[in-house]
Design an enzyme around this catalytic site. Structure first.
Site: not given
Ligand code: UDP
Length: 333
Positions: A32, A34, A78, A120, A144, A210, A285-286
């Site tokens: 890691d 960190l 990642a 994901t 992503y 929101i 949010r795009s």
């Protein structure tokens, strides 16, 4: 017993999985940098501090993998923010694709036969049908998701060429905290809905924004499939047993199959905390699809996986308990 290398093992999902592995007396070595992980979250497992996208990574991996026998890698390390990936794709391709490739190459050099990958639902993009099954087309709509999909492809190709078997676990919305209250979500800055709603309830933020209330959903806010982090951790252990037992490479969704809107999450935080969550409606949010819900029928059938925390209320209880325990995040960090 052969050792396990856990990249990103000091991070959110990684640290919960490391705890699950340590409780089963596995020998774990964490790699890691960190940058997002926390030493206190690593449960005392050894941490080799190295950046998968750094110039010395091949040497660091050779040093670790060369000193004892490893039978699998659990790969959490990642970059994982959609918005940041749009602004800085280089960071995502260097870490998630380039760093991942360094890892696979080192596994080939040292004969490590298996890898479990934190993939994901972002690899699916805008769903054509909901709930989403594993055979849904994968057409990610942001860097992503694309970098995660490229790594899934790399794993397929390296299985053919080098025999490394793998399991892709495609998480939906990872959330909650360890039921003991001492391990949880501590991103800096925090971007995720449940911890932000908790912080707003605690008065640590003026309000929660929101992101859009005009979606084509019953209350106008986005619907997500929230899955508890310990349920994710157990799935990794089951995937490990599967691969150790000689099981074939496979991909599995991880969600509860239940969708909850942003407003439902806010309500749950208010009920659990007994406090008001101040909120404001903000622009969309795009890159946010209106509805992402999994079917996890495959992992239930193949591994017998069953979520221990299927209810949103219970998930939020654990997230709230962690926030009460560490209102300013992990100590000494
Ligand atoms: N969300 C929101 N306000 C926030 C953070 C998130 O309205 O401050 C919404 C977001 O648009 C999405 C849902 O909450 O519909 C879950 O977002 P999160 O960032 O937690 O996870 P993601 O779906 O991006 O993986």
């Amino acid at each position: 017993m052969a050792a396990l290398l856990v990249t990103g093992g000091a991070g959110y999902v990684g640290s919960h999985t490391v705890r699950e592995l340590l409780e089963r007396d596995e020998h774990v070595v964490i790699l890691d940098d960190l940058s997002a992980g926390h030493v206190v979250a690593a449960g005392g497992a050894e941490i080799v501090r190295a950046d998968l996208a750094g110039p010395n990574i091949a040497r660091s991996l050779d040093e670790v993998l060369g000193r004892e026998s490893f039978d699998a890698v659990l790969h959490f390390g990642a970059k994982a923010y959609v918005g940041e990936s749009v602004e800085d794709p280089e960071k995502y391709y260097r870490n998630n694709v380039g760093g991942g490739l360094e890892l696979i190459s080192a596994m080939v050099r040292h004969g490590v036969p298996a890898l479990i990958f934190s993939s994901t639902c972002a690899t699916y993009g805008n769903p054509e049908r909901v709930p989403i099954a594993e055979d849904h087309p994968q057409r990610p709509i942001n860097p992503y998701g694309r970098t995660k999909l490229v790594f899934e492809w790399a794993l397929q190709d390296f299985e053919v060429a080098r025999g490394i078997r793998h399991v892709n676990l495609r998480y939906f919305n990872a959330c909650g905290a360890h039921e003991r209250g001492d391990l949880g979500e501590d991103h800096r800055p925090e971007n995720h809905l449940i911890p932000i709603a908790c912080e707003a309830a605690m008065g640590k933020r003026a309000h929660l924004s929101i992101f859009g209330d005009d979606y084509d959903t019953p209350d106008g806010t986005c619907i997500r499939d929230y899955i508890h982090v310990q349920d994710l951790a157990v799935a990794h252990v089951q995937a490990l047993e599967h691969l150790r037992g000689g099981g074939a490479s496979a991909s599995f969704n991880l969600g509860t199959g239940m969708g909850h809107s942003v407003l439902e999450v806010i309500d749950a935080v208010e009920r659990v905390s007994g406090k008001e969550v101040p909120r404001e409606v903000a622009p969309r949010r795009s890159g946010d699809p209106p509805r992402l819900v999994a079917t996890s029928e495959k992992i239930r059938r193949v591994f017998g996986w069953e979520p221990r925390f299927p209810s949103l209320e219970r998930i939020v209880e654990t997230a709230w308990a962690f926030k009460e325990h560490f209102p300013d995040g992990y100590p000494n960090d």
